[in-house]
Write a protein that holds these residues in place. Structure first.
Motif, PDB file in Angstrom:
ATOM      1  N   TYR A 167      27.731  26.435  39.343  1.00 28.56           N
ATOM      2  CA  TYR A 167      28.402  25.187  39.730  1.00 28.56           C
ATOM      3  C   TYR A 167      28.529  25.074  41.251  1.00 28.56           C
ATOM      4  O   TYR A 167      29.478  24.504  41.767  1.00 28.56           O
ATOM      5  CB  TYR A 167      29.789  25.112  39.084  1.00 28.56           C
ATOM      6  N   GLY A 170      29.466  27.180  43.466  1.00 28.29           N
ATOM      7  CA  GLY A 170      30.597  27.834  44.122  1.00 28.29           C
ATOM      8  C   GLY A 170      31.957  27.392  43.631  1.00 28.29           C
ATOM      9  O   GLY A 170      32.803  26.993  44.415  1.00 28.29           O
ATOM     10  N   CYS A 171      32.188  27.520  42.307  1.00 31.21           N
ATOM     11  CA  CYS A 171      33.471  27.077  41.746  1.00 31.21           C
ATOM     12  C   CYS A 171      34.576  28.079  42.080  1.00 31.21           C
ATOM     13  O   CYS A 171      35.744  27.731  42.135  1.00 31.21           O
ATOM     14  CB  CYS A 171      33.351  26.917  40.236  1.00 31.21           C
ATOM     15  N   THR A 207      35.655  30.437  40.214  1.00 31.70           N
ATOM     16  CA  THR A 207      36.376  30.957  39.053  1.00 31.70           C
ATOM     17  C   THR A 207      35.462  31.521  37.960  1.00 31.70           C
ATOM     18  O   THR A 207      35.915  32.308  37.139  1.00 31.70           O
ATOM     19  CB  THR A 207      37.260  29.853  38.421  1.00 31.70           C
ATOM     20  N   CYS A 208      34.184  31.121  37.940  1.00 33.16           N
ATOM     21  CA  CYS A 208      33.307  31.583  36.853  1.00 33.16           C
ATOM     22  C   CYS A 208      32.991  33.075  37.024  1.00 33.16           C
ATOM     23  O   CYS A 208      33.298  33.676  38.044  1.00 33.16           O
ATOM     24  CB  CYS A 208      32.028  30.758  36.813  1.00 33.16           C
ATOM     25  N   CYS A 237      30.843  33.891  40.178  1.00 35.60           N
ATOM     26  CA  CYS A 237      31.621  33.840  41.413  1.00 35.60           C
ATOM     27  C   CYS A 237      32.487  35.085  41.563  1.00 35.60           C
ATOM     28  O   CYS A 237      32.538  35.701  42.623  1.00 35.60           O
ATOM     29  CB  CYS A 237      32.513  32.599  41.440  1.00 35.60           C
TER      30      CYS A 237
HETATM   31 ZN   LIG Z   1      31.252  29.826  40.065  1.00 38.62          ZN
END
Ligand SMILES: [Zn+2]
Length: 390
Positions: free
Chosen positions: A68, A70-71, A73-74, A77
């Protein structure tokens, strides 16, 4: 919504460039031939200490492997940030230099195609510590066409990296974040109270890591307060020697507390890797040799941490004289150490302006000498004697 770019405090321009590169990198994963217009394989992050060079590089690495962009939280990341992502390697150097053997070893590791199909990312936090032969070994890898490896190098300034390396890198310049930006991030990210956040941001002078440490650590605050009051006690030569000892002791204790835990963990991990219970002769001597090597590394790291810690204390003391100079110049509202305002005013009234200026240059000279491996206690004693003069 939170993203990895939240960690780039006060670096809007850099964030913008990195976001665009991540968007472009997606296109170039699908059609590598368009790569020259989008992604670059080598980046160099520079900026003053505490501006967040390595945070910026790590955020970029996260965004490159995240589904995504650079979310934060995944899984991708989080594993990229904590060093467990198979395609992201974060090189933190504790020793004084990065040697060619280390780079060769790294190159064999990153030679494989990325396991997730996107990019393989190497973050090197202290590219200024590459030896010349190590830099040359790395150069070949950076230049290799069609590679799926992205190099993110960090250094204080462009001049700290060999010209051959920096000419092949896209440059990201970070700036010292404002007190307001640091205050906001301490409140929002670290849950610090506004008053404490303001204090920590102001006295840390835009150094985010120091500000956070100070805001969250009462021991660090009380040590800082002792150090900040040393200039007020310099009324004799004996007091000057005592002040030097106090400064070196506090800085050493702080540095040792930080490294002891890590040293033990590293030795345990190494013994584990060699199989502690193994009784084979070759095994035992191999492990002993590796432990010895590691202990040598740890010793050089400890020396460096003590020096860094003394340097930080000297910079703090310099802000005291800087405030005195401000008061003497009639700009009382520009004081950094607002918690010491009375002491600063009294000192300013008692001492001539020209001596304040020469005291600040004495501190900067001592810092230079320390950086050139002068003996810490001796350097601090000489400095305190100079500061004790009227
Ligand atoms: Zn992410």
């Amino acid at each position: 919504m939170a993203t990895v770019y939240d960690n780039l405090v006060g670096q809007d321009h850099a964030s913008e460039i990195l976001r665009a590169a991540v968007a472009a990198s997606r296109a170039s994963v699908e059609t590598p031939e368009t790569n020259q217009h989008g992604m670059t394989h080598a980046w160099l992050f520079t900026g003053p200490p505490g501006s967040g060079r390595s945070s910026a590089a790590v955020a970029f690495a996260q965004a490159l492997v995240c589904g995504y962009q650079g979310c934060g939280t995944c899984n991708e990341c989080q594993s990229a940030a904590n060093g467990s992502h198979p395609d992201v390697e974060i090189i933190r150097t504790e020793g004084l230099s990065i040697k060619v053997e280390e780079i060769r070893e790294l190159l064999t590791r990153v030679a494989w195609a990325p396991s997730m199909g996107g990019w393989r990312v190497v973050v090197m936090e202290d590219a200024d510590r590459l030896t010349e032969s190590a830099a040359n070994a790395m150069l070949k890898a950076i230049e290799e066409p069609g590679t799926r490896t992205v190099w993110l190098l960090c250094a204080p300034t462009l001049h700290d990296v060999l010209p051959t390396i920096r000419s092949r890198c896209r440059h990201i310049q970070l700036h010292t974040p404002s007190d307001e930006a640091v205050t906001q991030v301490l409140i929002n990210r670290d849950g610090v109270t506004p008053a404490m956040a303001q204090f920590a941001a102001r006295v840390s002078q835009g150094h985010i890591g120091r500000a956070k440490y100070l805001a969250l650590n009462e021991g660090a605050r009380s040590n800082r307060s002792i150090i900040m009051h040393l200039p007020l006690q310099l009324n004799s030569l004996a007091a000057a020697f005592k002040a030097a000892q106090t400064l070196v002791d506090l800085a050493t204790a702080a540095a040792n507390a930080a490294s002891e835990v890590r040293d033990e963990k590293e030795i345990a991990a190494l013994q584990e890797a060699y199989g502690k219970g193994a009784t084979g002769r070759g095994m035992a001597s191999g492990a002993a040799k590796a432990v010895k090597e590691l202990e040598k590394e740890q010793k050089s790291r400890a020396t460096r941490m003590v020096r860094d810690s003394i340097d930080g204390a000297l910079l703090d003391i310099a802000t005291f004289y800087r405030d005195v100079m401000m008061v003497q110049a009639g700009s009382s509202d520009a004081i950094i150490n607002t918690d010491m305002v009375d002491a600063i005013n009294a000192y300013a009234a008692k001492h001539p302006h020209h001596s304040t200026v020469s005291k600040i240059s004495a501190i900067m000279e001592a810092r230079t000498n320390l950086a050139h491996n002068a003996a810490p206690l001796l350097t601090c004693e000489a400095l305190m004697c100079r500061l004790a003069k009227a």
